[in-house]
Enzyme design. Structure first.
Site, PDB file in Angstrom:
ATOM      1  N   ASN A  60     -33.756 -18.918   7.836  1.00 49.22           N
ATOM      2  CA  ASN A  60     -34.303 -18.634   6.504  1.00 49.22           C
ATOM      3  C   ASN A  60     -35.668 -17.998   6.704  1.00 49.22           C
ATOM      4  OD1 ASN A  60     -35.432 -18.706   3.958  1.00 49.22           O
ATOM      5  ND2 ASN A  60     -35.626 -20.945   3.887  1.00 49.22           N
ATOM      6  N   LYS A  91     -37.653 -16.753   4.564  1.00 51.10           N
ATOM      7  CA  LYS A  91     -38.589 -16.977   3.446  1.00 51.10           C
ATOM      8  C   LYS A  91     -39.251 -15.652   3.028  1.00 51.10           C
ATOM      9  CE  LYS A  91     -38.997 -21.704   4.911  1.00 51.10           C
ATOM     10  NZ  LYS A  91     -39.721 -22.953   4.892  1.00 51.10           N
ATOM     11  N   HIS A 121     -33.294 -24.576  -2.295  1.00 51.14           N
ATOM     12  CA  HIS A 121     -34.257 -24.892  -1.224  1.00 51.14           C
ATOM     13  C   HIS A 121     -35.427 -25.684  -1.822  1.00 51.14           C
ATOM     14  CE1 HIS A 121     -37.392 -24.329   1.776  1.00 51.14           C
ATOM     15  NE2 HIS A 121     -36.412 -24.171   2.633  1.00 51.14           N
ATOM     16  N   GLU A 125     -38.480 -25.419  -1.565  1.00 49.61           N
ATOM     17  CA  GLU A 125     -39.562 -24.590  -2.119  1.00 49.61           C
ATOM     18  C   GLU A 125     -39.198 -24.071  -3.505  1.00 49.61           C
ATOM     19  OE1 GLU A 125     -39.888 -22.140   1.379  1.00 49.61           O
ATOM     20  OE2 GLU A 125     -40.717 -23.870   2.433  1.00 49.61           O
ATOM     21  N   GLU A 155     -32.625 -31.309   4.231  1.00 53.11           N
ATOM     22  CA  GLU A 155     -33.963 -30.898   4.640  1.00 53.11           C
ATOM     23  C   GLU A 155     -34.992 -31.846   4.046  1.00 53.11           C
ATOM     24  OE1 GLU A 155     -33.990 -26.455   5.793  1.00 53.11           O
ATOM     25  OE2 GLU A 155     -34.388 -26.593   3.664  1.00 53.11           O
ATOM     26  N   GLY A 213     -41.810 -27.036   7.665  1.00 54.10           N
ATOM     27  CA  GLY A 213     -43.014 -26.268   7.963  1.00 54.10           C
ATOM     28  C   GLY A 213     -44.190 -27.132   8.404  1.00 54.10           C
ATOM     29  N   SER A 231     -38.560 -28.091  10.641  1.00 51.82           N
ATOM     30  CA  SER A 231     -39.205 -27.983  11.944  1.00 51.82           C
ATOM     31  C   SER A 231     -38.224 -28.017  13.119  1.00 51.82           C
ATOM     32  CB  SER A 231     -40.289 -29.055  12.099  1.00 51.82           C
ATOM     33  OG  SER A 231     -41.290 -28.880  11.107  1.00 51.82           O
TER      34      SER A 231
HETATM   35  P1  PGA Z   1     -39.072 -24.912   8.918  1.00 54.24           P
HETATM   36  O1  PGA Z   1     -38.338 -24.588   7.516  1.00 54.24           O
HETATM   37  O2  PGA Z   1     -38.019 -24.739   9.983  1.00 54.24           O
HETATM   38  O3  PGA Z   1     -40.170 -23.892   9.010  1.00 54.24           O
HETATM   39  O4  PGA Z   1     -39.559 -26.305   8.835  1.00 54.24           O
HETATM   40  C1  PGA Z   1     -37.038 -25.008   7.254  1.00 54.24           C
HETATM   41  C2  PGA Z   1     -36.604 -24.518   5.907  1.00 54.24           C
HETATM   42  O5  PGA Z   1     -37.468 -24.397   5.025  1.00 54.24           O
HETATM   43  O6  PGA Z   1     -35.417 -24.232   5.688  1.00 54.24           O
END
Ligand code: PGA
Length: 252
Positions: free
Chosen positions: A9, A11, A95, A97, A167, A173, A213
């Site tokens: 992803n 983003k 997601h 976010e 997640e 992140g 992560s």
């Molecule tokens: P990350 O994000 O691997 O940077 O923690 C995962 C995601 O948001 O799908």
């Protein structure tokens, strides 16, 4: 046996040229790769160009969100028809976010998931608890609520085709991955929940990715867990070398 599924992803990162360059590099590595499904999710602006690069390879394209109507006066939105036209096979829906920054609700997630399926693509539906919810012992409750509302009124045949991404919001992140045991506990809960609602066959077929992560150094231990079928990778998918390493380590 469920086929491993590793998705990147990207983003809100990468210009069209950057995205094309990454796609070219990944295609070189995984032109014919049969051990896992590999999916990349560039920003909307780069989808069509990236699709031109990966079209004859085993790599598949995902979008990061979508509106549920096929077309219409919805300024600023992107429809399932448009994503299909751009070459998408998968769409990431709900997601964290989207949920926590943009206020997306479970009801909207449900409409989007159903629209993705209706247009012949596969939704990757994201669920996960926030840190305070975990600390307050509400993890299972949160997951159950997101799943029951997000999958509302869907038939077992449809649920079988979707991908769920667990997640935990506190691991996204942050560099703080869930331990393989913590992730497995949540995945097992999700699979059992699917079994309760849609039966054994659906539960045994549905693929559940872990996200938060994921790095080259922790993917193997995560994949070793019984109910973890893949990963949804954010930050570490932006760099070709780390994403390549994640994919290779996932299928060791
Ligand atoms: P990350 O994000 O691997 O940077 O923690 C995962 C995601 O948001 O799908």
């Amino acid at each position: 046996m469920r086929r491993p599924i590793i998705a990147g992803n990207w983003k809100m990162y990468k210009t069209i040229q950057d995205a094309v360059d990454i796609a070219v590099a990944l295609k070189r590595k995984f032109y014919t790769f049969s051990e896992a499904d590999i999916i990349i999710g560039p920003p909307f602006t780069a989808l069509a160009k990236v699709h031109d690069v990966i079209i004859d390879s085993s790599i598949m394209l995902a979008a990061q969100d979508m509106y549920w109507e096929a077309e219409g006066a919805f300024t600023g939105e992107i429809s399932p028809m448009m994503l299909k036209d751009a070459g998408c096979r998968y769409v990431i829906i709900g997601h964290s976010e989207r949920r926590h920054i943009f206020g997306e609700t479970d009801e909207e997630v449900n409409k989007k998931v159903r629209a993705v399926l209706k247009h012949g693509m596969v939704p990757i539906i994201c669920v996960g608890e926030k840190l305070d919810e975990r600390d307050n012992g509400m993890m299972f409750e949160v997951l159950e609520k997101q799943l029951s509302r997000g999958l509302k009124d869907m038939a077992a045949e449809d649920v079988m085709r979707i991908v769920i991404a667990y997640e935990p919001v506190w691991a996204i992140g942050t560099g703080r991955t869930a331990t393989p045991q913590q992730a497995q506990e949540a995945h097992e809960f999700i699979r059992n929940y699917i079994e309760r609602l849609y039966g054994k066959e659906t539960a045994s077929k549905i693929r559940i990715q872990y996200g938060g992560s994921v790095k080259p150094g922790n993917i193997a231990q995560l994949m070793a867990q019984e109910d973890i079928d893949g990963a949804l990778v954010g930050g570490a998918s932006l760099d070709v070398n780390s994403f390549v390493e994640i994919i290779n380590n996932a299928v060791l």
